[in-house]
Design an enzyme around this catalytic site. Structure first.
Site, short mmCIF file in Angstrom:
data_model
loop_
_atom_site.label_atom_id
_atom_site.label_comp_id
_atom_site.label_asym_id
_atom_site.label_seq_id
_atom_site.Cartn_x
_atom_site.Cartn_y
_atom_site.Cartn_z
N ARG A 1 0.84 -1.11 0.05
CA ARG A 1 0.01 -0.02 -0.07
C ARG A 1 0.83 1.18 0.02
O ARG A 1 1.65 1.38 0.90
CB ARG A 1 -0.90 0.04 1.18
CG ARG A 1 -1.58 1.52 1.47
CD ARG A 1 -2.52 1.32 2.28
NE ARG A 1 -3.78 0.54 1.79
CZ ARG A 1 -4.98 0.72 2.60
NH1 ARG A 1 -5.30 1.49 3.79
NH2 ARG A 1 -6.02 0.11 2.01
N HIS B 1 -7.38 0.61 -6.08
CA HIS B 1 -7.72 -0.05 -5.11
C HIS B 1 -8.37 -1.47 -5.47
O HIS B 1 -9.40 -1.62 -5.15
CB HIS B 1 -8.51 0.63 -3.95
CG HIS B 1 -8.41 0.00 -2.65
ND1 HIS B 1 -7.73 -0.95 -2.30
CD2 HIS B 1 -9.23 0.35 -1.40
CE1 HIS B 1 -7.61 -1.37 -0.97
NE2 HIS B 1 -8.59 -0.47 -0.66
N GLN C 1 -10.15 -4.06 -3.22
CA GLN C 1 -11.39 -3.57 -2.62
C GLN C 1 -12.46 -3.53 -3.62
O GLN C 1 -13.44 -4.21 -3.41
CB GLN C 1 -11.25 -2.30 -2.40
CG GLN C 1 -12.62 -1.67 -1.69
CD GLN C 1 -13.09 -2.37 -0.27
OE1 GLN C 1 -12.31 -2.11 0.65
NE2 GLN C 1 -14.29 -2.69 -0.37
N ASP D 1 -17.18 6.90 -1.39
CA ASP D 1 -16.05 6.80 -0.51
C ASP D 1 -15.77 8.11 0.07
O ASP D 1 -16.59 9.24 -0.11
CB ASP D 1 -14.76 6.48 -1.70
CG ASP D 1 -13.62 6.25 -0.72
OD1 ASP D 1 -13.63 6.30 0.37
OD2 ASP D 1 -12.66 6.04 -1.47
N CYS E 1 -16.36 1.44 0.86
CA CYS E 1 -15.12 0.54 1.40
C CYS E 1 -14.65 0.61 2.78
O CYS E 1 -13.88 -0.08 3.20
CB CYS E 1 -14.01 0.98 0.36
SG CYS E 1 -13.45 2.90 0.52
N ARG F 1 -13.38 -8.68 2.11
CA ARG F 1 -11.90 -8.59 1.96
C ARG F 1 -11.25 -9.71 2.32
O ARG F 1 -10.08 -10.19 1.24
CB ARG F 1 -11.23 -7.47 2.56
CG ARG F 1 -11.90 -6.02 2.39
CD ARG F 1 -11.51 -5.53 0.95
NE ARG F 1 -10.00 -5.30 0.76
CZ ARG F 1 -9.36 -4.36 1.32
NH1 ARG F 1 -10.01 -3.17 1.82
NH2 ARG F 1 -8.09 -4.38 1.10
#
Ligand code: CP
Ligand code: NVA
Length: 306
Positions: A102, A129, A132, A224, A264, A292
């Site tokens: 990340r 991402h 996700q 988001d 998310c 996830r």
């Protein structure tokens, strides 16, 4: 599939395979059936940004697959002091069986893959991402029984999440309608790539500034944070610009009656979404967070098993 850097890089078959392996591993996990597919394998997890879900789900996922995961904060490893990606990739390839990273720049993730000799998984960059968005496709499938032909509406900032949802929808035949304020649009290249991918699956990619049009008759509604990691400095400006894109009861009223709400996480109630929506009956945020684990186990199993 050698790495998971971007959903744009994988085929529709590969994306579908990730989802079906995830469903299988989820069912095994629920029934208590052991599945040590990655016995004795080690995953390095490099983090240059904060995380709750990604860190914990990868670490637990690796444990459930019979392997081991190492948390490597970029503050603590030499990468954070200027060691090159080239040296880091080469050295870590001698110890580990895979890396989840990340970080900020998508090019750093791509360079790790280019210079190293082990699978690299993108755990979020400023651009994308993918773990996700694949998870979200699994969650939508579970709640709607299918993906193809559904309408997913995304309202808010044109960010890493939006980009990966566009790619995932395009690859899997989900129509994606995005509405962002002016000045916060998605990346042009990502939109062009998604439209190209969508030609093969028949998905419709619709990009606008109109939240009502975007959410109209949607099967799934997504938002988001308005302030992604690294953007905290522009808070006042953003809160004002984004207010018409807040997912609230009124806006949700334009989606289908049985639409589900996804986020998310982390979420900021009262900003991108109101409490009555995110904590209401249409919200599937905790199924999404759980998934996830299952989706990433599938990704690791497909990339790292012998
Ligand atoms: N959704 C997500 O990636 O959460 P974390 O930032 O907590 O990992
Ligand atoms: N867009 C958000 C996603 C967090 C999981 C961010 O980059 O901070």
């Amino acid at each position: 599939m050698k790495h998971l850097l971007s959903i744009h890089d994988i085929t529709t078959d590969e994306a579908q395979q990730i989802l079906s392996v995830a469903q299988d591993l989820k069912s095994k996990q629920k029934k208590g059936i052991p599945h040590p597919i990655l016995k004795n394998k080690t995953l390095g997890m490099i983090f240059s940004k904060s995380s709750t879900r990604t860190r914990v789900s990868f670490e637990v996922g690796m444990y459930q697959l019979g392997g081991h995961a190492l948390f490597l904060s970029s503050n603590d490893i030499q990468l954070g002091r200027g060691e090159t990606i080239y040296d880091t990739a080469n050295v870590l390839s001698r110890y580990l069986d895979g890396i989840m990273i990340r970080t900020f720049k998508q090019s750093d993730v791509e360079d790790l893959a280019k210079f190293g000799s082990i699978p690299i998984i993108n755990g979020l960059t400023d651009l994308l991402h993918p773990c996700q968005a694949l998870t979200d496709m699994l969650t939508i499938t579970e709640h709607k029984g299918k993906l193809e032909g559904l309408k997913l509406a995304y309202l808010g900032d044109g960010n890493n999440m939006t980009h990966s949802l566009l790619y995932a929808g395009a690859k899997l035949g989900v129509n994606v309608s995005v509405a962002t304020p002016k000045g916060f649009e998605c990346d042009d290249e990502v939109i062009a790539n998604a439209k190209e991918d969508a030609k093969k699956t028949g998905a419709v990619i619709d990009i606008s500034y109109d939240p009502v049009q975007a959410i109209k008759d949607a099967d799934a509604v997504y938002t988001d944070t308005w302030l992604s990691m690294g953007q905290e400095g522009s808070k006042e400006e953003r809160l004002n610009v984004f207010k018409d894109y807040q997912v609230n009861k009124e806006l949700m009223g334009h989606a289908k009656d049985d639409a589900i709400f996804l986020h998310c996480l982390p979420a900021y109630r009262g900003y991108e979404v109101t409490e009555d929506v995110i904590d209401g009956p249409q919200s599937v945020i905790f199924d999404e967070a759980e998934n996830r684990l299952h989706t990433q186990k599938a990704i690791m199993a497909l990339l790292m098993a012998d």
